[in-house]
Design a protein around this motif. Sequence first.
Motif, PDB file in Angstrom:
ATOM      1  N   MET A  84      -4.692  36.158 -27.202  1.00  9.32           N
ATOM      2  CA  MET A  84      -4.822  35.113 -28.586  1.00  9.32           C
ATOM      3  C   MET A  84      -4.105  35.946 -29.643  1.00  9.32           C
ATOM      4  O   MET A  84      -3.566  35.495 -30.516  1.00  9.32           O
ATOM      5  CB  MET A  84      -5.860  34.359 -28.482  1.00  9.32           C
ATOM      6  CG  MET A  84      -6.066  33.376 -27.616  1.00  9.32           C
ATOM      7  SD  MET A  84      -7.834  32.259 -27.715  1.00  9.32           S
ATOM      8  CE  MET A  84      -8.464  32.091 -26.289  1.00  9.32           C
ATOM      9  N   LEU A  85      -4.908  37.044 -29.889  1.00  5.09           N
ATOM     10  CA  LEU A  85      -4.705  37.707 -31.008  1.00  5.09           C
ATOM     11  C   LEU A  85      -3.170  38.195 -31.066  1.00  5.09           C
ATOM     12  O   LEU A  85      -2.592  37.880 -32.078  1.00  5.09           O
ATOM     13  CB  LEU A  85      -5.403  39.050 -30.972  1.00  5.09           C
ATOM     14  CG  LEU A  85      -6.972  38.990 -31.190  1.00  5.09           C
ATOM     15  CD1 LEU A  85      -7.632  40.139 -31.392  1.00  5.09           C
ATOM     16  CD2 LEU A  85      -7.368  38.040 -32.611  1.00  5.09           C
ATOM     17  N   THR A  86      -2.816  38.647 -29.911  1.00  6.66           N
ATOM     18  CA  THR A  86      -1.177  39.170 -29.958  1.00  6.66           C
ATOM     19  C   THR A  86      -0.280  37.801 -30.225  1.00  6.66           C
ATOM     20  O   THR A  86       0.723  38.012 -31.095  1.00  6.66           O
ATOM     21  CB  THR A  86      -0.861  39.879 -28.833  1.00  6.66           C
ATOM     22  OG1 THR A  86      -1.211  39.151 -27.694  1.00  6.66           O
ATOM     23  CG2 THR A  86      -1.184  41.102 -28.885  1.00  6.66           C
ATOM     24  N   GLY A  87      -0.841  36.647 -29.465  1.00  7.70           N
ATOM     25  CA  GLY A  87       0.044  35.542 -29.824  1.00  7.70           C
ATOM     26  C   GLY A  87      -0.031  35.107 -31.288  1.00  7.70           C
ATOM     27  O   GLY A  87       1.160  34.790 -31.781  1.00  7.70           O
ATOM     28  N   GLU A 176      -6.679  25.894 -38.475  1.00  6.74           N
ATOM     29  CA  GLU A 176      -6.129  24.548 -37.968  1.00  6.74           C
ATOM     30  C   GLU A 176      -4.836  24.564 -37.761  1.00  6.74           C
ATOM     31  O   GLU A 176      -4.031  24.761 -38.551  1.00  6.74           O
ATOM     32  CB  GLU A 176      -6.586  23.481 -38.687  1.00  6.74           C
ATOM     33  CG  GLU A 176      -6.903  21.928 -38.136  1.00  6.74           C
ATOM     34  CD  GLU A 176      -8.219  21.739 -37.650  1.00  6.74           C
ATOM     35  OE1 GLU A 176      -8.034  21.378 -36.267  1.00  6.74           O
ATOM     36  OE2 GLU A 176      -9.280  21.955 -38.070  1.00  6.74           O
ATOM     37  N   GLY A 177      -4.351  24.074 -36.589  1.00  4.82           N
ATOM     38  CA  GLY A 177      -3.051  23.968 -36.268  1.00  4.82           C
ATOM     39  C   GLY A 177      -2.262  25.378 -35.962  1.00  4.82           C
ATOM     40  O   GLY A 177      -1.027  25.266 -35.945  1.00  4.82           O
ATOM     41  N   THR A 178      -2.947  26.289 -35.985  1.00  2.17           N
ATOM     42  CA  THR A 178      -2.265  27.713 -35.410  1.00  2.17           C
ATOM     43  C   THR A 178      -2.979  28.111 -34.014  1.00  2.17           C
ATOM     44  O   THR A 178      -3.727  27.344 -33.410  1.00  2.17           O
ATOM     45  CB  THR A 178      -2.644  28.777 -36.369  1.00  2.17           C
ATOM     46  OG1 THR A 178      -3.957  29.133 -35.998  1.00  2.17           O
ATOM     47  CG2 THR A 178      -2.252  28.524 -37.706  1.00  2.17           C
ATOM     48  N   ARG A 182      -7.824  28.302 -31.029  1.00  5.48           N
ATOM     49  CA  ARG A 182      -8.535  28.043 -29.629  1.00  5.48           C
ATOM     50  C   ARG A 182      -9.474  29.236 -29.484  1.00  5.48           C
ATOM     51  O   ARG A 182     -10.338  29.174 -28.686  1.00  5.48           O
ATOM     52  CB  ARG A 182      -7.530  28.136 -28.605  1.00  5.48           C
ATOM     53  CG  ARG A 182      -6.828  26.895 -28.318  1.00  5.48           C
ATOM     54  CD  ARG A 182      -5.641  26.930 -27.341  1.00  5.48           C
ATOM     55  NE  ARG A 182      -4.824  28.097 -27.336  1.00  5.48           N
ATOM     56  CZ  ARG A 182      -4.483  29.080 -26.745  1.00  5.48           C
ATOM     57  NH1 ARG A 182      -5.311  29.022 -25.540  1.00  5.48           N
ATOM     58  NH2 ARG A 182      -3.899  29.947 -26.904  1.00  5.48           N
ATOM     59  N   LEU A 183      -9.368  30.359 -30.349  1.00  7.13           N
ATOM     60  CA  LEU A 183     -10.335  31.565 -30.284  1.00  7.13           C
ATOM     61  C   LEU A 183     -11.632  31.493 -30.239  1.00  7.13           C
ATOM     62  O   LEU A 183     -12.544  31.826 -29.420  1.00  7.13           O
ATOM     63  CB  LEU A 183      -9.490  32.741 -31.179  1.00  7.13           C
ATOM     64  CG  LEU A 183     -10.265  34.009 -31.066  1.00  7.13           C
ATOM     65  CD1 LEU A 183      -9.980  34.874 -30.185  1.00  7.13           C
ATOM     66  CD2 LEU A 183     -10.189  34.499 -32.390  1.00  7.13           C
ATOM     67  N   ILE A 187     -14.521  32.125 -27.485  1.00  9.69           N
ATOM     68  CA  ILE A 187     -15.642  33.125 -27.620  1.00  9.69           C
ATOM     69  C   ILE A 187     -16.972  32.614 -27.555  1.00  9.69           C
ATOM     70  O   ILE A 187     -17.825  33.180 -27.076  1.00  9.69           O
ATOM     71  CB  ILE A 187     -15.106  33.858 -28.914  1.00  9.69           C
ATOM     72  CG1 ILE A 187     -13.935  34.905 -28.772  1.00  9.69           C
ATOM     73  CG2 ILE A 187     -16.271  34.887 -29.237  1.00  9.69           C
ATOM     74  CD1 ILE A 187     -13.918  35.726 -29.818  1.00  9.69           C
ATOM     75  N   ASN A 188     -17.138  31.610 -28.303  1.00 10.71           N
ATOM     76  CA  ASN A 188     -18.545  30.862 -28.317  1.00 10.71           C
ATOM     77  C   ASN A 188     -18.888  30.622 -27.045  1.00 10.71           C
ATOM     78  O   ASN A 188     -20.274  30.817 -26.606  1.00 10.71           O
ATOM     79  CB  ASN A 188     -18.260  29.653 -29.259  1.00 10.71           C
ATOM     80  CG  ASN A 188     -19.608  29.211 -29.579  1.00 10.71           C
ATOM     81  OD1 ASN A 188     -20.879  30.052 -29.376  1.00 10.71           O
ATOM     82  ND2 ASN A 188     -19.740  27.795 -30.150  1.00 10.71           N
TER      83      ASN A 188
END
Lengths: 448, 387
Positions: A84-87, A176-178, A182-183, A187-188
Amino acid sequence: MNIGTRKILDRSFTAVGIGSIIVMALALMIVVVPIVYNGIGAVFFTGTVEHRKMLQAEFSRGDSQYLSSEVASSNRYRAKVYEMLTGFEAELETMAPEKKAEYQAKYSQVRTALQALLGPLPGDPEPMLTRFKYGQTRWEKAEEKLHDLLYESKWDNTNPDVMGKEYFVNRAIGFEGTSLSRLFPYINENLEKMLLPEFTLYWGFITDSSVDSHFFGGIWPEIQGTFFLAIGAMLFAFPLGVVAAVYFTEYARPGFLNSMLRSANSTLAGVPSIVFGMFGLAFFINTMKVSESKSVIAGALTLAIMILPTIIRASEEAILAVPKTYREASLSLGSTKWNTIATVILPAALPGILTGGVISLGRAAGETAPIIFTAAVSVGSAIGLADVFSSPTPALSWNIYNLASEHEAATQIRHVQYGMVLALVTIVLLLNLSAIVLRARISKKLKG
Amino acid sequence: MAEESVGERNRSNAFVVSARKRTLQKVAKTAGEGMLFSVAFLVAVIVLFIFYFVARDAIPFFQIRGFSEFFTSSNWYPADEPGEFGALAIIYGSLMVTLGSAMIAVPMGVAAAICLSDILPFSIRQYAKPVIEMLAAIPSVAFGFFALVVLAPLMQDHGGPLLMWAWWILVSPFLLLAVIVIADLLTANIKEEKRRQRRHWMLLIFLGLFSMILMFKVGFVLNGIQILTGTNALNVSLILSFMALPTIVSVSEDALQAVGRDIREGSYALGATRAETIIKTILPAASSGILAAVILGIMRALGETMVVWMASGNSSHIPQPWFNYLEAIRTLTATIAGDMGEADQVTGSARFHVLFAMGLLLLIISFISNLVSERIVVRQRKILSGQ
């Protein structure tokens, strides 16, 4: 006053007395309970996979095969985070410049929080300090860091009359919107699978030396330093104290000289502990040059002077408590005074003298002020017995102060501080408890 | 001497000791006694050395800077060039926490001592004594850590409500008692029983309402207080009072025990209640011993380093207004402990010597109060044995 009021006054007087004793017991509880509760947490806690990684890497302890399987399973869940981070980084590149700058700042905060939680992220340079090589080793800390990741803390300073209030803003809303939004739920939900918390019993806290100024590892150098200092002080003070007590009880004749010596003794008992430290610095180090600078021997000598009056007093009491009949029986058998003291009185008084010695040992172990300038050093490894004449040592009492007040990340290593306090309090209270038990048995024995 | 001459006359005796051996014995005896004496004398030598070595490094400060600045100015900027060394605020801070801890510890300690010596049955006393000893044994740095890590945040976050509850819990019983006693005293002179009773009840209700209002008003004022920093004089005073308590309790209990049984029994025989016996006869008889206990306890608070260093805030200024215990202060001991590492030892600067001047001040205060308390105890022993 009428009888009723007098009765009430009498009862309430009793109540005040009993109340103040209860308050004292409560005060003892209030101080000791958090120390014990949190201190035990330094040894028994819920450790994460990061803790086990640390143990393996720093102390090569633990089952490496099992660990690598754990790491693999945690990495499966972490991989999605990194993905997700690289995305999101790729998405950042496509944004308009001002929007990109705005997200960049927020994103770097997220990265820092993630680093604190999981350790270095892929693409990060190898950290210099050990503390940054691992994520959170303790589950309750990890939960705090999770909160830091999910919520941004802000301060409400709108009302100038009262102190600013802290409030939290959900970070996910900012993204929001990026693709990064979802991260946070991910993680939660999956933190446990990423960190694999497990009940841990870390005895190494007592027997290991510290890693990277107490971020990881244990407190053995401090415990050892405390023992060196306290026992060193006893080696000097105990023989001197007992001999002086024998003189005071058996040989001293009332007179000016004797009363002066007694005054000197009580003066010494009343000198503030910090002044002993100054004296140790000015006399043992700067004048006598027992060592180049701070050293265990200088600290032990300073502590010895401090506990000397206590030992003298306790030994005197113990000698005086020996029943007169012992002495008379020995003298009547034809032994000399010297013989009587050495073979009858001192052995009979020995438990009492030892009690005083044990209490003084506890005091020497717990005292901080005299060793600040003479023996204590904040970071260091355990020293060998040969080094006591030349090198300073870390000690529990001093390092508690140092970690709590001067450490650069004092709030992050509270568990270590609590563990140290508990270790020190346990040592001192166990010594005192044994003294109390010992004394109770003596008084029973002397009564017959 | 008589035994020796007997021994000399009966030379044929089996216990013959040759003259040479006897001289040897005598020499050994004198040497042994001399050794014992020299060890005992060592204590006096140590005390002299402490005074000498602290004074030796303190005097240069007064030579360089004179006396007046140290005692009258409260500008403490030792690191500046040239530095300012006004220690008034620091001395004041020391006195402030000492007084604060005494205000808490003395009433509590004396009450506990009375309770231990006169009220509690022996079996309970046996358990109370170890508790007090434990309190005395806990290292000061553990107390300091507690003050810094537990108490200070608590005060900072919930200062007002804490003060309010402390006020209500501590003061309400005493206020109630005061109401009962005052009502009783004011109506004691009225002869007619019915009128007296009516008056009594009226006064009780009136005073009760008044004190209730007082309690709630003050409580709500306290509730509104915001403590800006948890590391303040109140925090330190509280912890120091716990540390001074064991000394006060044990020494005053000894003083109370020294007052004989006969005095107590005489008072009981005259029809006094236990409280009256204690307040009117035993406390006056033991007062000097209790005074000595108080002095010793206060000295413990004044000389304490770690707690004040960790939890007093270490800010060198006189609080505004002067009795504001909720502000950070700085004390002599904490200044010595904190600045010694930075003070330049090698060049013998005023910055280094001023710390020894503070140490000398502490030493002199402790010496004088020790002498005073010792005198008091000796005098009390004489008076009591004379009775």
